[in-house]
Design an enzyme around this catalytic site. Structure first.
Site: not given
Length: 396
Positions: A158, A331, A364
């Site tokens: 991320s 995601d 995610h």
């Protein structure tokens, strides 16, 4: 330069937590000279005599330096304790692992809670704007302090992946291998929009007080909690939400959420509502609203192509780094299409790059969860990179 250290062997691999104070400070991209600079970090494992086995792990938006041991604030295991430790994919018996709290954070590194040298008061909402380059520059000063010329690897998911990419772009000779995971070379309009809604929730809280809420003995808990609730939805997938909660209701709604939360006005509460309220209420006890605003804005500014004449290949043309780009099929916050865009740019730059899309329905947050294919990918990439680096991992 002051250093405080606290070694421990409890609840995880042997680690040391330290805070380094660098009086030379840091020149930010906005023009502000930030001094002194304090960086809070944890290390795991032992640095080799050649100082060539260091892996920097970069945390995401609301993460911290407590990577693989019990977090002293929450009492919970470190956010990647399943990945980092003896015999694990990031093996602390072989590698010296470093994780620092990012610039602008609220877990010991210089940020909005820090004292401004000029005023003698906390920066609060007047903390200067920062970028991903500033965050990485602060990490580079830490790595210099540790006496490490070149990192064996930089790994992050991320926002941590944004840092890994920035390391490879800004320090092309200092990173042998990089693994950007579930990330993107830019923050999309959709993600900027999500962040703006979160920020507006904080601003709308009556306890916001223009960011000087601590002067009033308050925190904007309602707004920050809503920001966390909305963000948490983006970290999951529809499949994960359906499997975990479906349309089930809580028949004990009165005790399902903390007393500070508003009661349901519409009868029984869905389990997913209770879950989100819990995420929001627990988050405000460990994270600072001004840090949330500062770091989300740094993510929004991130766009490597725009900084290099619109060509994403340009920042990597001088890089000697070996890349492994990883995405997850479900995601939708950082979709696979953005990873493919990055891989194509790395190919144009002549970089050594591999790409793996992990099939997962967990969204995610899959990079934080048990995913055997992902574990094998990390283990395999690190082993292959060590072989190419002629790294004698384990000889310390």
């Amino acid at each position: 330069m002051d250093i405080s250290a606290s070694p421990s062997i409890a609840d995880g691999p042997v680690y040391t937590h330290q805070t380094v104070r660098l009086d030379s400070g840091l020149d930010l991209e906005c023009g502000v000279h930030l001094a002194p600079l304090e960086v809070a970090y944890c290390t795991y494992g032992t640095l080799s005599p050649a100082r060539d086995n260091a892996i920097l792990v970069c945390h995401a938006l609301t993460g911290d330096q407590y990577l693989a041991e019990r977090n002293p604030l929450t009492g919970k295991p470190g956010w990647w304790s399943r990945m980092v430790g003896p015999g694990l994919p990031i093996d602390t018996d072989r590698y010296f692992v470093v994780c620092s709290n990012v610039l602008g954070g609220c877990m010991g590194t210089t940020g909005p809670r820090s004292i401004c040298a000029e005023t003698g008061k906390a920066w609060d909402s007047e903390f200067p704007p920062i970028t991903m380059h500033d965050i990485v520059a602060a990490q580079a000063k830490l790595i210099d302090h540790l006496g490490i010329d070149r990192l064996f690897a930089v790994i992050g998911g991320s926002m941590g992946g944004m840092q890994a990419l920035t390391w490879a772009a800004d320090f092309p000779d200092r990173v042998f291998a990089a693994m950007p995971i579930a990330t993107s070379p830019f923050h999309s309009a959709q993600n900027i929009a999500f962040n703006e809604v979160s920020r507006q929730a904080i601003f709308a809280d009556p306890d916001w007080h223009d960011g000087h809420y601590r002067d009033f003995g308050a925190i904007p808990a309602r707004g920050l909690g809503v920001a966390r609730m909305m963000a948490h939805i983006t970290y999951l997938s529809e499949e994960a939400l359906s499997r975990k909660f479906g349309r089930r209701v809580r028949h004990d709604a009165a005790t399902a959420v903390p007393a500070s939360s508003s009661p349901s006005l519409f009868g029984e509460m869905f389990e997913v509502e209770s879950y989100l309220r819990h995420q929001g209420s627990s988050f405000v006890r460990r994270f600072d609203a001004n840090s949330y605003l500062t770091i989300t804005r740094a993510m929004d500014y991130f766009d490597l192509a725009a900084e290099h004449d619109g060509d994403l290949a340009n920042p990597f043309r001088k890089s000697q780094t070996r890349f492994c780009v990883v995405s997850f099929s479900s995601d939708w916050l950082f979709p696979t299409s953005q990873s493919r865009l990055l891989v194509r740019a790395l190919n144009r730059a002549g970089a050594n790059v591999s790409f793996v899309e992990i099939e997962s329905d967990r969204g995610h947050d899959a990079f934080l969860l048990e995913e055997p294919d992902f574990d094998r990918t990390i283990r395999g990439f690190i082993a292959g990179a060590a072989e190419h680096a002629a790294l004698k991992a384990g000889e310390r």
